[in-house]
Motif scaffolding. Structure first.
Motif, PDB file in Angstrom:
ATOM      1  N   SER A 153     -26.512  17.077   3.730  1.00 39.23           N
ATOM      2  CA  SER A 153     -27.992  16.893   3.703  1.00 39.23           C
ATOM      3  C   SER A 153     -28.371  15.530   4.083  1.00 39.23           C
ATOM      4  CB  SER A 153     -28.165  17.464   2.105  1.00 39.23           C
ATOM      5  OG  SER A 153     -27.774  18.598   1.924  1.00 39.23           O
ATOM      6  N   ASP A 154     -27.624  14.993   4.760  1.00 33.27           N
ATOM      7  CA  ASP A 154     -28.115  13.588   5.077  1.00 33.27           C
ATOM      8  C   ASP A 154     -27.359  13.079   6.336  1.00 33.27           C
ATOM      9  OD1 ASP A 154     -26.483  10.221   4.877  1.00 33.27           O
ATOM     10  OD2 ASP A 154     -28.834  10.342   4.697  1.00 33.27           O
ATOM     11  N   LEU A 155     -25.996  13.167   6.628  1.00 32.57           N
ATOM     12  CA  LEU A 155     -25.607  12.783   7.763  1.00 32.57           C
ATOM     13  C   LEU A 155     -25.872  13.355   8.885  1.00 32.57           C
ATOM     14  CD1 LEU A 155     -21.858  12.338   6.341  1.00 32.57           C
ATOM     15  CD2 LEU A 155     -23.225  10.544   7.365  1.00 32.57           C
ATOM     16  N   GLY A 156     -26.415  14.711   8.942  1.00 31.13           N
ATOM     17  CA  GLY A 156     -26.636  15.423  10.264  1.00 31.13           C
ATOM     18  C   GLY A 156     -28.097  14.866  10.857  1.00 31.13           C
ATOM     19  N   ARG A 261     -22.009  20.543   6.108  1.00 34.81           N
ATOM     20  CA  ARG A 261     -21.692  19.849   7.124  1.00 34.81           C
ATOM     21  C   ARG A 261     -21.975  20.565   8.322  1.00 34.81           C
ATOM     22  NH1 ARG A 261     -17.713  21.061   3.775  1.00 34.81           N
ATOM     23  NH2 ARG A 261     -15.992  22.560   4.370  1.00 34.81           N
ATOM     24  N   PHE A 262     -22.433  21.733   8.168  1.00 32.11           N
ATOM     25  CA  PHE A 262     -22.741  22.660   9.386  1.00 32.11           C
ATOM     26  C   PHE A 262     -24.005  22.808   9.365  1.00 32.11           C
ATOM     27  CE2 PHE A 262     -18.451  23.499  10.738  1.00 32.11           C
ATOM     28  CZ  PHE A 262     -17.515  23.602   9.585  1.00 32.11           C
ATOM     29  N   SER A 263     -24.962  22.075   8.745  1.00 24.34           N
ATOM     30  CA  SER A 263     -26.379  22.406   8.554  1.00 24.34           C
ATOM     31  C   SER A 263     -27.317  21.880   9.321  1.00 24.34           C
ATOM     32  CB  SER A 263     -26.708  22.469   7.035  1.00 24.34           C
ATOM     33  OG  SER A 263     -26.658  21.051   6.665  1.00 24.34           O
ATOM     34  N   GLY A 334     -24.155   5.465  16.861  1.00 25.62           N
ATOM     35  CA  GLY A 334     -23.199   4.679  16.027  1.00 25.62           C
ATOM     36  C   GLY A 334     -22.778   5.234  14.886  1.00 25.62           C
ATOM     37  N   LEU A 335     -23.739   6.551  14.292  1.00 27.16           N
ATOM     38  CA  LEU A 335     -23.331   7.172  13.224  1.00 27.16           C
ATOM     39  C   LEU A 335     -22.411   8.336  13.411  1.00 27.16           C
ATOM     40  CD1 LEU A 335     -26.720   7.186  11.298  1.00 27.16           C
ATOM     41  CD2 LEU A 335     -24.398   6.113  10.528  1.00 27.16           C
ATOM     42  N   LEU A 336     -22.210   8.590  14.835  1.00 31.34           N
ATOM     43  CA  LEU A 336     -21.527   9.814  15.133  1.00 31.34           C
ATOM     44  C   LEU A 336     -19.868   9.802  14.439  1.00 31.34           C
ATOM     45  CD1 LEU A 336     -20.959  12.292  16.818  1.00 31.34           C
ATOM     46  CD2 LEU A 336     -19.902  10.899  18.442  1.00 31.34           C
ATOM     47  N   PRO A 337     -19.171   8.706  14.279  1.00 25.53           N
ATOM     48  CA  PRO A 337     -17.849   8.610  13.589  1.00 25.53           C
ATOM     49  C   PRO A 337     -18.187   8.871  11.938  1.00 25.53           C
ATOM     50  CG  PRO A 337     -18.051   6.787  14.861  1.00 25.53           C
ATOM     51  CD  PRO A 337     -19.478   7.343  15.191  1.00 25.53           C
ATOM     52  N   ALA A 338     -19.195   8.800  11.457  1.00 21.10           N
ATOM     53  CA  ALA A 338     -19.344   8.817  10.080  1.00 21.10           C
ATOM     54  C   ALA A 338     -19.590  10.501  10.058  1.00 21.10           C
ATOM     55  CB  ALA A 338     -20.582   8.187   9.461  1.00 21.10           C
ATOM     56  N   TYR A 339     -20.553  11.003  10.845  1.00 15.14           N
ATOM     57  CA  TYR A 339     -21.020  12.368  10.694  1.00 15.14           C
ATOM     58  C   TYR A 339     -19.383  13.235  10.853  1.00 15.14           C
ATOM     59  CZ  TYR A 339     -22.726  16.926  12.255  1.00 15.14           C
ATOM     60  OH  TYR A 339     -22.977  18.322  12.332  1.00 15.14           O
ATOM     61  N   LEU A 340     -18.904  12.665  11.930  1.00 17.41           N
ATOM     62  CA  LEU A 340     -17.393  13.708  12.055  1.00 17.41           C
ATOM     63  C   LEU A 340     -16.758  13.415  11.065  1.00 17.41           C
ATOM     64  CD1 LEU A 340     -17.086  12.871  16.083  1.00 17.41           C
ATOM     65  CD2 LEU A 340     -18.106  15.179  14.681  1.00 17.41           C
ATOM     66  N   VAL A 367     -10.477  10.032  10.266  1.00 14.57           N
ATOM     67  CA  VAL A 367     -11.552   9.831  11.568  1.00 14.57           C
ATOM     68  C   VAL A 367     -12.024   8.441  11.191  1.00 14.57           C
ATOM     69  CG1 VAL A 367     -13.494  10.772  12.635  1.00 14.57           C
ATOM     70  CG2 VAL A 367     -11.708  12.530  11.837  1.00 14.57           C
ATOM     71  N   TRP A 368     -12.217   7.892  12.246  1.00 16.88           N
ATOM     72  CA  TRP A 368     -12.919   6.564  12.189  1.00 16.88           C
ATOM     73  C   TRP A 368     -13.327   6.271  13.303  1.00 16.88           C
ATOM     74  CZ3 TRP A 368     -10.645   1.892  14.368  1.00 16.88           C
ATOM     75  CH2 TRP A 368      -9.394   2.153  14.921  1.00 16.88           C
TER      76      TRP A 368
END
Ligand code: F6P
Length: 536
Positions: A153-156, A261-263, A334-340, A367-368
């Motif tokens: 509810s945040d990362l995406g 995480r799929f939202s 830059g936030l793609l790694p955190a999202y993944l 994942v990092w």
């Protein structure tokens, strides 16, 4: 179903791996001038280059046979048929329907009408906010939207809003608060005006402690402002949102067949829609649809998500890679790694199969990563001369021809090539002698300059970072994760481990605060130190 590691297809891969063991990527390229052509795939605006992965076409053939033996086609069919493939929560996993223009059914009911209705509400709300039609308590328009949510509810929305910064309306601040640490809320609203700030409380369950704490902080910060003018809610638990004080007309629902995480494609994406506008948000959906159609139609050997999944499984289970580095060569990604991290590790950080057996092999990697070229000055040394196999996904939007952009893209390609090629002892010696070192000095120093190379990587190349390419990229990883879960036989769509963590926190918190309760010696010792410092 036969345990995965006892299938003949798995055994064939293990035997093949033993034969490949001494191969170096330099030799694989030398042996096959067509290697890039054979091992790169395209889907729409995305090119996936697998040729720097430590495998051959024979490897891929054997991996495809494993996928067939695991009934991958049947899994995909059941997923898009809306079956309860999330078997431990008895739910469908139908995030593909959120970006669809065709009908999908859950429990026999066509979900397209509710999907389209939600999209229309997102359009109405985002346009009202962006146009200034939406007024705060004292009649002023909104100039800041703050999302309160955590995890999916945040990362995406956070990652996509940052990634599409070039498309965000500069007149509207779109910000995010996730942590229960009061510093994040304070830092985020420090320069905002309560009269012109709209909070979106995003929480599928509307029970997550961090989000509720931040929602209460927002209420206090707003003071006498009318919640109906300064709060929206996105939740599967509208009753709880209303109980908090957010009127029904300000609530947008999200279905229980959408995992957090799929939202990002659901109403959870509302902050992004506010930032870039609904037309651009529809562009993100369109990009995902291109990848969906490819995923559902391309033969496995030409299927980007399936190939990403199989290559990942090969690295994890046959080459013993423990991690996956994701290095986007774009500051705004830059936030793609955190999202993944959440998408991969919360989906497939599992050990029990849906047959209730131990999975019997390694599953999700750690994942990092961080944006390139910055990572080159932080951890690339380990890629070159460390002791670990560290597969890398280089994500490279080509962008325009400005010199700096050209240099950025050149760095990505150079790093991918260099970690693969390495530097032999002889090359190191020659380099040292050419720099004026004596033979003795060169012999002494060369082992410290040599790089074994053979580090595998996939390069995901796209013409630009735009809603459509970003949508395709996210959908690619979503389907990759679902395919890996199917191959390992685990449920990619529940997260009971995290629920345990939440429960532990709920149990410990009140006792900690009251200074009572029985804890393990470590926790008790730490609590004692905390109490002594608090007293001081
Ligand atoms: O991390 C656990 C989790 O349930 C995630 O799956 C979810 O995205 C996040 O917490 C937030 O949950 P909610 O959207 O219900 O607040």
């Amino acid at each position: 179903m036969t345990p995965l590691t006892q299938t003949p297809q798995w055994q064939a891969l293990a035997a093949h791996r033993d034969a490949l063991e001494e191969w170096h990527l330099n030799e694989l390229f030398a042996a096959d001038p067509q290697r890039f052509a054979r091992l790169s795939l395209r889907c729409g605006n995305l090119l996936a280059d697998f040729s720097k992965q430590r495998l051959t076409n024979e490897t891929l053939d054997l991996l495809v046979r494993l996928a067939e033996a695991r009934d991958l086609a049947d899994f995909i069919r059941r997923m898009i048929a809306g079956e309860a493939i999330n078997a431990t929560e008895n739910r469908a996993a139908l995030h593909i329907a959120l970006r669809a223009e065709r009908s999908y059914r859950v429990g026999g009911k066509d979900v397209l009408p509710e999907v389209l209705a939600t999209r229309q509400r997102m359009r109405d709300l985002s346009e009202a906010i962006r146009s200034g039609a939406w007024r705060g308590s004292d009649g002023q328009s909104i100039n800041a939207v703050v999302n309160l949510g955590i995890g999916g509810s945040d990362l995406g929305p956070r990652m996509t809003t940052q990634a599409l910064g070039a498309y965000v309306d500069p007149k509207l601040a779109v910000r995010f608060v996730a942590n229960i640490d009061p510093a994040e809320f304070a830092d985020t609203v420090r320069d905002l005006d309560p009269a012109r700030t709209l909070f979106i409380v995003s929480s599928k369950t509307f029970t997550t402690q961090e989000t509720l704490a931040n929602a209460r902080a927002a209420k206090a910060w707003l003071g006498a402002a009318d919640p109906a003018r300064h709060f929206l809610a996105v939740s599967n638990n509208v009753a709880a949102a209303q109980a908090f004080g957010i009127p029904a007309e300000n609530c947008l629902a999200m279905a229980d067949w959408v995992g957090g995480r799929f939202s990002v494609w659901s109403a959870i994406g509302l902050p992004l829609a506010c930032g870039i506008g609904m037309d651009a948000f529809e562009g993100l959906l369109a990009g995902a649809r291109v990848m969906d159609e490819h995923f559902l139609s391309a033969p496995f050997a030409e299927n980007l998500p399936v190939m990403m999944a199989l290559v990942g499984l090969w690295n994890i289970d046959f080459l013993d890679a423990g991690s996956l580095a994701v290095i986007p060569y774009a500051h705004r990604l830059g936030l793609l790694p955190a999202y993944l991290q959440q998408l991969e590790m919360e989906s497939n950080g599992k050990r029990v199969t849906l047959d209730n057996a131990e999975v019997g092999c390694a599953t999700a990697p750690i994942v990092w990563g961080m944006a390139g070229s910055v990572g080159q000055h932080a951890f690339h040394q380990l890629f070159y001369q460390g002791t670990r196999l560290t597969p890398i996904d280089f994500v490279v939007p080509v962008g325009d021809a400005r010199p700096e952009q050209e240099a950025l893209v050149a760095n990505a390609l150079a790093q991918s090539a260099a970690v693969m090629k390495g530097k032999t002892l002889e090359e190191a010696k020659s380099q040292l002698i050419a720099a004026g070192k004596t033979d003795t000095e060169a012999a002494r120093l060369a082992p410290h300059l040599a790089c074994p190379g053979n580090q595998p990587s996939t390069t995901l190349l796209m013409p630009h970072l735009a809603p459509d390419t970003l949508g395709s990229l996210i959908a690619l990883y979503e389907h990759k994760v679902a395919v890996q879960g199917c191959l390992w036989g685990v449920n990619s769509f529940d997260q009971w481990g995290v629920e345990h963590g939440k429960q532990m926190a709920r149990e410990i918190l009140p006792k900690m605060l009251a200074g009572e309760g029985k804890f393990d010696a470590s926790t008790a010792g730490l609590l004692s130190a905390i109490r002594s410092w608090r007293k001081a």
